[in-house]
Design a protein around this motif. Structure first.
Motif, PDB file in Angstrom:
ATOM      1  N   GLN A 152       0.841  -1.189   0.000  1.00  0.00           N
ATOM      2  CA  GLN A 152       0.000   0.000   0.000  1.00  0.00           C
ATOM      3  C   GLN A 152       0.884   1.250   0.000  1.00  0.00           C
ATOM      4  O   GLN A 152       1.948   1.264   0.614  1.00  0.00           O
ATOM      5  CB  GLN A 152      -0.911  -0.010   1.235  1.00  0.00           C
ATOM      6  N   PHE A 153       0.424   2.264  -0.667  1.00  0.00           N
ATOM      7  CA  PHE A 153       1.180   3.513  -0.760  1.00  0.00           C
ATOM      8  C   PHE A 153       0.517   4.551   0.138  1.00  0.00           C
ATOM      9  O   PHE A 153      -0.518   5.118  -0.199  1.00  0.00           O
ATOM     10  CB  PHE A 153       1.246   3.978  -2.214  1.00  0.00           C
ATOM     11  N   LEU A 163       1.859   5.882   7.264  1.00  0.00           N
ATOM     12  CA  LEU A 163       0.938   6.604   8.136  1.00  0.00           C
ATOM     13  C   LEU A 163      -0.087   7.330   7.278  1.00  0.00           C
ATOM     14  O   LEU A 163       0.132   7.589   6.101  1.00  0.00           O
ATOM     15  CB  LEU A 163       1.707   7.619   9.004  1.00  0.00           C
ATOM     16  N   GLY A 164      -1.208   7.664   7.894  1.00  0.00           N
ATOM     17  CA  GLY A 164      -2.232   8.398   7.179  1.00  0.00           C
ATOM     18  C   GLY A 164      -2.991   7.495   6.226  1.00  0.00           C
ATOM     19  O   GLY A 164      -3.064   6.273   6.392  1.00  0.00           O
ATOM     20  N   ALA A 165      -3.571   8.115   5.214  1.00  0.00           N
ATOM     21  CA  ALA A 165      -4.363   7.354   4.242  1.00  0.00           C
ATOM     22  C   ALA A 165      -3.490   6.302   3.558  1.00  0.00           C
ATOM     23  O   ALA A 165      -2.359   6.569   3.175  1.00  0.00           O
ATOM     24  CB  ALA A 165      -4.972   8.302   3.212  1.00  0.00           C
ATOM     25  N   THR A 212      -2.046   6.610  -4.352  1.00  0.00           N
ATOM     26  CA  THR A 212      -1.346   6.004  -5.503  1.00  0.00           C
ATOM     27  C   THR A 212      -0.716   7.082  -6.377  1.00  0.00           C
ATOM     28  O   THR A 212      -0.390   6.850  -7.528  1.00  0.00           O
ATOM     29  CB  THR A 212      -2.321   5.182  -6.355  1.00  0.00           C
ATOM     30  N   GLY A 213      -0.564   8.266  -5.815  1.00  0.00           N
ATOM     31  CA  GLY A 213       0.003   9.373  -6.578  1.00  0.00           C
ATOM     32  C   GLY A 213       1.485   9.512  -6.354  1.00  0.00           C
ATOM     33  O   GLY A 213       2.284   8.709  -6.845  1.00  0.00           O
ATOM     34  N   ILE A 244       7.402   5.639  -6.625  1.00  0.00           N
ATOM     35  CA  ILE A 244       8.557   4.817  -6.294  1.00  0.00           C
ATOM     36  C   ILE A 244       8.598   3.553  -7.132  1.00  0.00           C
ATOM     37  O   ILE A 244       9.670   3.041  -7.467  1.00  0.00           O
ATOM     38  CB  ILE A 244       8.572   4.473  -4.790  1.00  0.00           C
ATOM     39  N   ALA A 245       7.410   3.046  -7.502  1.00  0.00           N
ATOM     40  CA  ALA A 245       7.369   1.835  -8.342  1.00  0.00           C
ATOM     41  C   ALA A 245       8.030   2.104  -9.681  1.00  0.00           C
ATOM     42  O   ALA A 245       8.784   1.269 -10.208  1.00  0.00           O
ATOM     43  CB  ALA A 245       5.931   1.382  -8.538  1.00  0.00           C
ATOM     44  N   ARG A 246       7.779   3.280 -10.250  1.00  0.00           N
ATOM     45  CA  ARG A 246       8.387   3.642 -11.530  1.00  0.00           C
ATOM     46  C   ARG A 246       9.894   3.812 -11.381  1.00  0.00           C
ATOM     47  O   ARG A 246      10.667   3.357 -12.238  1.00  0.00           O
ATOM     48  CB  ARG A 246       7.746   4.941 -12.039  1.00  0.00           C
TER      49      ARG A 246
END
Length: 212
Positions: free
Chosen positions: A40-41, A53-55, A59-60, A65-67
């Motif tokens: 999860q991001f 932490l947080g939401a 995915t923004g 980082i995935a890219r």
């Protein structure tokens, strides 16, 4: 960039114990085979241990980082260098295109016809042309004075007499004066050519822009 990508990526990668820092102390996310690989991001991360932490549906900016990880895992340093050089060229081309559009707008906002450009050129040529006309009589006077001094010195030498130091000094000073005036005239002539070239280029571009 590669080091930064690696440091960010380590938040999501498993450590030697098989735990991902991003999952923090959530046992289910760390150990459950149905959840431990569902990354999860998060909105932001703990500064000490990297726990998300947080939401947790972001995915923004965190998902980028995935890219970054994919880029460094699937390309060589040479390929990345080529990509960076290509991107730099594209940025330069975009900047040049932007500057050209800006100049084009300024051009059509300044002039309404090629004749106006010609008139502006003539106005710009007035100052250096006037300067040359003012310098030419000074040059002739200095040249005449130098010729007279040199003739005087030659006459003394021919007569077997020594040329006085004052005359030699005057000749040297007069040569410097002639060279200085000539250089100033050449400077103004160069300025005239630059002005002509500039306005010729402006007129050519004006015609290209207005006749599209």
């Amino acid at each position: 960039a590669e080091e930064l990508s690696g440091r960010l990526g380590s938040i999501f990668l498993k450590d030697k114990e098989g735990h991902r820092p991003v999952n923090g102390g959530e046992k289910k996310l760390q150990e459950d085979p149905h959840w431990r690989d569902c990354i999860q991001f998060y909105e932001y991360f703990h500064g000490d241990n990297g726990a998300g932490l947080g939401a947790n549906h972001q995915t923004g900016w965190t998902g980028v980082i995935a890219r970054a990880m994919h880029l460094f895992a699937t390309t060589t340093p040479e390929q990345r260098k080529a990509m960076e050089e290509k991107a730099a060229r594209e940025r330069e081309e975009k900047q040049r295109a932007f500057e050209q559009r800006r100049r084009d707008v300024a051009l059509v906002n300044t002039y309404t016809s090629p004749q106006e450009i010609d008139a502006a050129r003539e106005r710009s040529l007035q100052l250096p042309s006037q300067a040359i006309r003012g310098l030419e009589p000074r040059l002739k006077k200095a040249q005449d004075r130098l010729a007279s001094l040199e003739q005087q010195a030659a006459g003394l030498v021919k007569a077997g007499k020594r040329v006085p130091d004052a005359v030699e000094s005057d000749i040297s000073d007069q040569k410097l004066e002639v060279d200085t005036i000539r250089a100033e005239i050449e400077r103004h002539k160069t300025q005239i050519e630059i002005i002509k070239a500039k306005y010729e280029q402006d007129k050519k571009r004006y015609l290209e822009v207005t006749q599209r």
